[in-house]
Design an enzyme around this catalytic site. Structure first.
Site, PDB file in Angstrom:
ATOM      1  N   LYS A  11      48.856 -48.707  28.733  1.00 19.26           N
ATOM      2  CA  LYS A  11      47.953 -47.647  28.286  1.00 19.26           C
ATOM      3  C   LYS A  11      48.630 -46.735  27.237  1.00 19.26           C
ATOM      4  CE  LYS A  11      45.193 -47.587  32.555  1.00 19.26           C
ATOM      5  NZ  LYS A  11      44.616 -46.734  33.628  1.00 19.26           N
ATOM      6  N   TYR A  51      35.208 -50.062  30.893  1.00 22.19           N
ATOM      7  CA  TYR A  51      35.177 -49.291  32.139  1.00 22.19           C
ATOM      8  C   TYR A  51      33.744 -49.027  32.617  1.00 22.19           C
ATOM      9  CZ  TYR A  51      40.233 -48.428  32.217  1.00 22.19           C
ATOM     10  OH  TYR A  51      41.606 -48.564  32.310  1.00 22.19           O
ATOM     11  N   PHE A  59      35.437 -38.763  36.331  1.00 22.44           N
ATOM     12  CA  PHE A  59      36.591 -38.982  35.453  1.00 22.44           C
ATOM     13  C   PHE A  59      36.281 -39.883  34.263  1.00 22.44           C
ATOM     14  CE2 PHE A  59      36.908 -42.144  38.892  1.00 22.44           C
ATOM     15  CZ  PHE A  59      37.068 -43.327  38.191  1.00 22.44           C
ATOM     16  N   ARG A  87      49.390 -56.266  40.545  1.00 17.33           N
ATOM     17  CA  ARG A  87      49.008 -55.010  41.209  1.00 17.33           C
ATOM     18  C   ARG A  87      50.193 -54.453  42.002  1.00 17.33           C
ATOM     19  NH1 ARG A  87      44.105 -52.527  39.814  1.00 17.33           N
ATOM     20  NH2 ARG A  87      44.309 -51.480  41.804  1.00 17.33           N
ATOM     21  N   THR A  93      47.085 -46.480  42.162  1.00 16.02           N
ATOM     22  CA  THR A  93      46.401 -45.847  41.029  1.00 16.02           C
ATOM     23  C   THR A  93      46.976 -44.455  40.733  1.00 16.02           C
ATOM     24  OG1 THR A  93      44.384 -47.028  41.652  1.00 16.02           O
ATOM     25  CG2 THR A  93      44.133 -45.137  40.159  1.00 16.02           C
ATOM     26  N   ARG A 104      54.095 -47.517  37.930  1.00 20.94           N
ATOM     27  CA  ARG A 104      53.452 -46.200  37.917  1.00 20.94           C
ATOM     28  C   ARG A 104      54.352 -45.121  38.526  1.00 20.94           C
ATOM     29  NH1 ARG A 104      47.365 -48.463  39.341  1.00 20.94           N
ATOM     30  NH2 ARG A 104      46.552 -48.386  37.210  1.00 20.94           N
ATOM     31  N   ASN A 114      48.155 -43.237  33.808  1.00 24.58           N
ATOM     32  CA  ASN A 114      48.999 -43.952  34.771  1.00 24.58           C
ATOM     33  C   ASN A 114      49.613 -45.252  34.235  1.00 24.58           C
ATOM     34  OD1 ASN A 114      46.654 -45.372  34.771  1.00 24.58           O
ATOM     35  ND2 ASN A 114      46.201 -45.132  36.963  1.00 24.58           N
ATOM     36  N   HIS A 117      47.013 -50.835  33.280  1.00 21.44           N
ATOM     37  CA  HIS A 117      45.829 -51.378  33.955  1.00 21.44           C
ATOM     38  C   HIS A 117      46.156 -52.803  34.381  1.00 21.44           C
ATOM     39  CE1 HIS A 117      41.737 -52.788  34.726  1.00 21.44           C
ATOM     40  NE2 HIS A 117      42.105 -53.881  34.072  1.00 21.44           N
ATOM     41  N   GLU A 128      37.708 -59.687  32.011  1.00 21.13           N
ATOM     42  CA  GLU A 128      38.487 -58.769  31.176  1.00 21.13           C
ATOM     43  C   GLU A 128      39.270 -59.532  30.103  1.00 21.13           C
ATOM     44  OE1 GLU A 128      40.698 -56.548  34.104  1.00 21.13           O
ATOM     45  OE2 GLU A 128      38.925 -55.398  34.698  1.00 21.13           O
TER      46      GLU A 128
HETATM   47  N1  UDP Z   1      41.071 -42.629  37.231  1.00 20.95           N
HETATM   48  C1  UDP Z   1      41.146 -41.267  37.000  1.00 20.95           C
HETATM   49  N2  UDP Z   1      40.850 -40.412  38.041  1.00 20.95           N
HETATM   50  C2  UDP Z   1      40.499 -40.864  39.265  1.00 20.95           C
HETATM   51  C3  UDP Z   1      40.406 -42.239  39.491  1.00 20.95           C
HETATM   52  C4  UDP Z   1      40.705 -43.100  38.450  1.00 20.95           C
HETATM   53  O1  UDP Z   1      41.483 -40.835  35.904  1.00 20.95           O
HETATM   54  O2  UDP Z   1      40.237 -40.040  40.164  1.00 20.95           O
HETATM   55  C5  UDP Z   1      41.382 -43.556  36.134  1.00 20.95           C
HETATM   56  C6  UDP Z   1      42.790 -44.111  36.267  1.00 20.95           C
HETATM   57  O3  UDP Z   1      43.384 -44.155  34.988  1.00 20.95           O
HETATM   58  C7  UDP Z   1      42.540 -45.523  36.798  1.00 20.95           C
HETATM   59  C8  UDP Z   1      41.212 -45.866  36.136  1.00 20.95           C
HETATM   60  O4  UDP Z   1      40.480 -44.648  36.133  1.00 20.95           O
HETATM   61  O5  UDP Z   1      43.595 -46.394  36.448  1.00 20.95           O
HETATM   62  C9  UDP Z   1      40.416 -46.931  36.842  1.00 20.95           C
HETATM   63  O6  UDP Z   1      40.274 -46.585  38.204  1.00 20.95           O
HETATM   64  P1  UDP Z   1      40.459 -47.679  39.348  1.00 20.95           P
HETATM   65  O7  UDP Z   1      40.022 -47.057  40.635  1.00 20.95           O
HETATM   66  O8  UDP Z   1      39.795 -48.957  38.925  1.00 20.95           O
HETATM   67  O9  UDP Z   1      42.054 -47.844  39.441  1.00 20.95           O
HETATM   68  P2  UDP Z   1      43.066 -49.007  39.004  1.00 20.95           P
HETATM   69  O10 UDP Z   1      42.379 -50.329  39.260  1.00 20.95           O
HETATM   70  O11 UDP Z   1      43.377 -48.779  37.538  1.00 20.95           O
HETATM   71  O12 UDP Z   1      44.289 -48.800  39.868  1.00 20.95           O
END
Ligand code: UDP
Length: 143
Positions: A11, A51, A59, A87, A93, A104, A114, A117, A128
């Site tokens: 990112k 997204y 968010f 992952r 996250t 992270r 963070n 992705h 994707e």
């Molecule tokens: N995100 C955020 N605030 C939140 C939850 C998610 O800014 O409360 C952002 C964060 O950058 C995250 C992305 O939205 O990586 C996608 O969320 P997801 O739950 O899919 O998490 P990921 O799969 O990236 O761990």
């Protein structure tokens, strides 16, 4: 275990901190092979489409603004159980909850910025990958 492909983004925060090489090293050390890679600066439409599942969440607008704030690296990773393996090395996250030694935990402090992705399932990985790469941009290993 099955050989899988997964989709990954480094990112804008991590690209801005010059962490591309360090994060690629994490992928390769975890047994993930990079089959495709490019730097892009996402448009608003690209980020909103990527997204789309989060549209309407509090968010969402901030996420799109962040993801279009600078260049990102997008890549296709392949390896045993690649979706879960990626992952695991990414961590949770929210970096505050991420296990020690994960990307992270080591390279991010905010849930909104963070570092990486990674696809959460083989189905989303296929979708994707196709969102950012044509078939001929993905280079399977021949040796
Ligand atoms: N995100 C955020 N605030 C939140 C939850 C998610 O800014 O409360 C952002 C964060 O950058 C995250 C992305 O939205 O990586 C996608 O969320 P997801 O739950 O899919 O998490 P990921 O799969 O990236 O761990």
């Amino acid at each position: 275990m099955a050989i899988q492909r997964t989709f990954s983004i480094i990112k804008p925060d991590a690209v801005a901190k010059n962490l591309i090489g360090a994060i690629y090293s994490r992928f390769e050390s975890a047994g993930l092979t990079i089959l495709a890679s490019k730097m892009i600066h996402m448009s608003q439409e690209q980020a909103e489409g990527f997204y789309a599942e989060h549209k309407g969440k509090p968010f969402f607008d901030g996420l799109v603004a962040f993801m279009t704030s600078g260049p990102v690296m997008v890549q296709v990773l392949e390896g045993e159980n690649a979706v879960l393996a990626n992952r695991e090395i990414m961590g949770s996250t929210n970096p505050a909850d991420a296990a020690r030694g994960t990307i992270r935990a080591d390279y991010a402090t905010e849930v909104s910025e963070n570092a990486v992705h990674g696809s959460d399932a083989t189905e989303s990985a296929a979708r994707e990958i196709a969102y950012f790469f044509t078939d001929d941009e993905v280079c399977p290993r021949t040796r």
